[in-house]
Write a protein that holds these residues in place. Structure first.
Motif, PDB file in Angstrom:
ATOM      1  N   ALA A 188      25.910  70.325 -10.711  1.00  8.84           N
ATOM      2  CA  ALA A 188      24.990  69.508  -9.376  1.00  8.84           C
ATOM      3  C   ALA A 188      24.226  68.438 -10.319  1.00  8.84           C
TER       4      ALA A 188
ATOM      5  N   VAL B  50      27.080  65.049  -9.923  1.00 10.76           N
ATOM      6  CA  VAL B  50      27.060  65.555  -8.327  1.00 10.76           C
ATOM      7  C   VAL B  50      25.670  64.076  -7.226  1.00 10.76           C
TER       8      VAL B  50
ATOM      9  N   CYS C   2      33.175  62.487  -6.027  1.00  6.54           N
ATOM     10  CA  CYS C   2      32.843  63.652  -6.269  1.00  6.54           C
ATOM     11  C   CYS C   2      32.263  64.209  -5.593  1.00  6.54           C
ATOM     12  N   SER C   3      33.032  63.304  -4.063  1.00  9.45           N
ATOM     13  CA  SER C   3      32.897  64.352  -2.490  1.00  9.45           C
ATOM     14  C   SER C   3      34.122  65.321  -2.623  1.00  9.45           C
TER      15      SER C   3
ATOM     16  N   VAL D 235      33.456  68.235  -5.231  1.00  9.21           N
ATOM     17  CA  VAL D 235      32.764  69.357  -4.990  1.00  9.21           C
ATOM     18  C   VAL D 235      33.911  70.269  -4.384  1.00  9.21           C
TER      19      VAL D 235
ATOM     20  N   ALA E 145      34.712  73.816  -4.935  1.00  7.48           N
ATOM     21  CA  ALA E 145      34.164  75.124  -4.015  1.00  7.48           C
ATOM     22  C   ALA E 145      34.812  76.707  -3.752  1.00  7.48           C
TER      23      ALA E 145
ATOM     24  N   ALA F 225      28.423  74.517  -3.774  1.00  6.32           N
ATOM     25  CA  ALA F 225      29.211  73.913  -3.250  1.00  6.32           C
ATOM     26  C   ALA F 225      28.526  72.969  -2.111  1.00  6.32           C
TER      27      ALA F 225
ATOM     28  N   LEU G 267      25.560  71.152  -2.314  1.00 11.69           N
ATOM     29  CA  LEU G 267      25.733  69.827  -2.694  1.00 11.69           C
ATOM     30  C   LEU G 267      26.564  69.283  -1.389  1.00 11.69           C
ATOM     31  N   TRP G 268      27.773  69.951  -1.280  1.00 10.00           N
ATOM     32  CA  TRP G 268      28.370  68.822   0.432  1.00 10.00           C
ATOM     33  C   TRP G 268      27.457  68.879   1.335  1.00 10.00           C
TER      34      TRP G 268
END
Length: 328
Positions: free
Chosen positions: A63, A66, A139-140, A143, A147, A154, A157-158
């Motif tokens: 986390a 990201v 990083c997208s 994640v 997930a 996830a 963070l998304w």
């Protein structure tokens, strides 16, 4: 079968740890990632609180990495190209592992391997750099890769990445093969291995260095490496090499180099050997370009020389993909 600290869980013996208690103490994502990541579905898992706590720390590090990517704003450089190239392989191998129901392998690929790459990436960045713009894009996808294992983390963070909808419904990452640069990956692998070799030497000699010199292998040794690596019959390769007049003139030097290259090739991963057969990096140019990074790493001047004209006794030990290292 579930194990608790190495012993079979048994309600009759009181040797159990209930799932609801595990979730309450460690959190759903931690329990989920530990169970699918500590063993393959057909293997016994061994619940150990210290290892579960370590999994919690892994999720926290993920986390943090990201969120740090949100600060990246530099123009993409060579290291960004390297990171993108490496990431395509991680996407492919994670997907393949999941398709084979190898959840442990998938977690190792989607988390540990990517984290290691990011650690090297940040280590290689110039001082004060926060990373290239492409880091956020990576990083997208990262994640989305994790997930299935840590869905709650996830999703949070998304949202922070301004992802559309829920990550659980987002498209699974697809590898972009056009971003793969095998030669760049080989070059960085060589640099990382050389740093490890220098660190190992410093641990042994326990001496504060004042200068480090790297000697790159000459062209004739590179030719021997390629000949040995590509030979179908390793027992007759030296005869093939000795057909060349230049090699015959060197005599025992060639015999020694064949033996040393053979040993080195056996120790290297096959993927690296295959990459070197396709294109060997210009080691002198590579190390000279990275001399600033190496000097920062070890706090002393780092110079690079070609081994062939040097009279230093250690220079003759330089091999392709394994430069000779002299620490003074």
């Amino acid at each position: 079968m579930g194990l608790l600290n190495g012993a079979k869980m048994s309600s009759s013996k009181g040797n159990v740890f209930l799932l609801e208690d595990a979730v309450r103490e460690f959190g759903a994502d931690t329990v989920r990632m530990f169970l699918v990541g500590s063993a393959e579905p057909w293997q016994d898992f061994d619940w150990r609180n210290d290892l579960v706590a370590s999994t919690r720390r892994q999720i926290d590090r993920f986390a943090l990495l990201v969120r740090e990517s949100l600060q990246a704003g530099d123009e993409p450089g060579a290291m960004d190209c390297w990171l993108e190239s490496r990431f395509q392989g991680h996407i492919s191998r994670t997907t393949q592992a999941l398709e084979r129901f190898q959840t442990r392998q998938a977690v190792q690929e989607a988390f540990s391997s990517i984290e290691a790459d990011l650690k090297w990436y940040r280590r290689r960045l110039p001082p004060g750099s926060s990373g290239g713009l492409s880091l956020r894009e990576m990083c997208s996808a990262w994640v989305r890769l994790l997930a299935p294992f840590i869905p709650f983390t996830a999703e949070r963070l998304w949202q922070e990445l301004n992802g559309e909808g829920l990550v659980s419904f987002a498209a699974w990452p697809e590898p972009a093969h056009e971003r793969v640069d095998g030669a760049l990956e080989i070059s960085e692998e060589l640099l990382a291995r050389t740093v490890e070799d220098i660190e190992s030497i410093l641990k042994v000699i326990k001496l504060a260095p004042t200068r480090i010199t790297l000697f790159a292998a000459p062209g004739w040794k590179r030719a021997i490496f390629s000949a040995v690596a590509s030979a179908e019959n390793k027992n007759t390769v030296i005869k093939e090499i000795m057909r060349e007049e230049e090699m015959r003139k060197r005599g025992k030097e060639v015999t020694d180099a064949v033996r040393q290259c053979t040993t080195l090739i056996h120790r290297l991963p096959p993927a690296i050997v295959s990459g070197l057969l396709q294109e060997m990096p210009d080691e002198t140019a590579l190390f000279k370009e990275a001399s600033g990074f190496l000097s920062r790493e070890f706090g002393v001047p780092v110079t690079v020389e070609d081994a062939e004209p040097s009279t230093h006794p250690r220079a003759s030990s330089a091999l392709p993909f394994k430069p000779a290292i002299v620490i003074e």
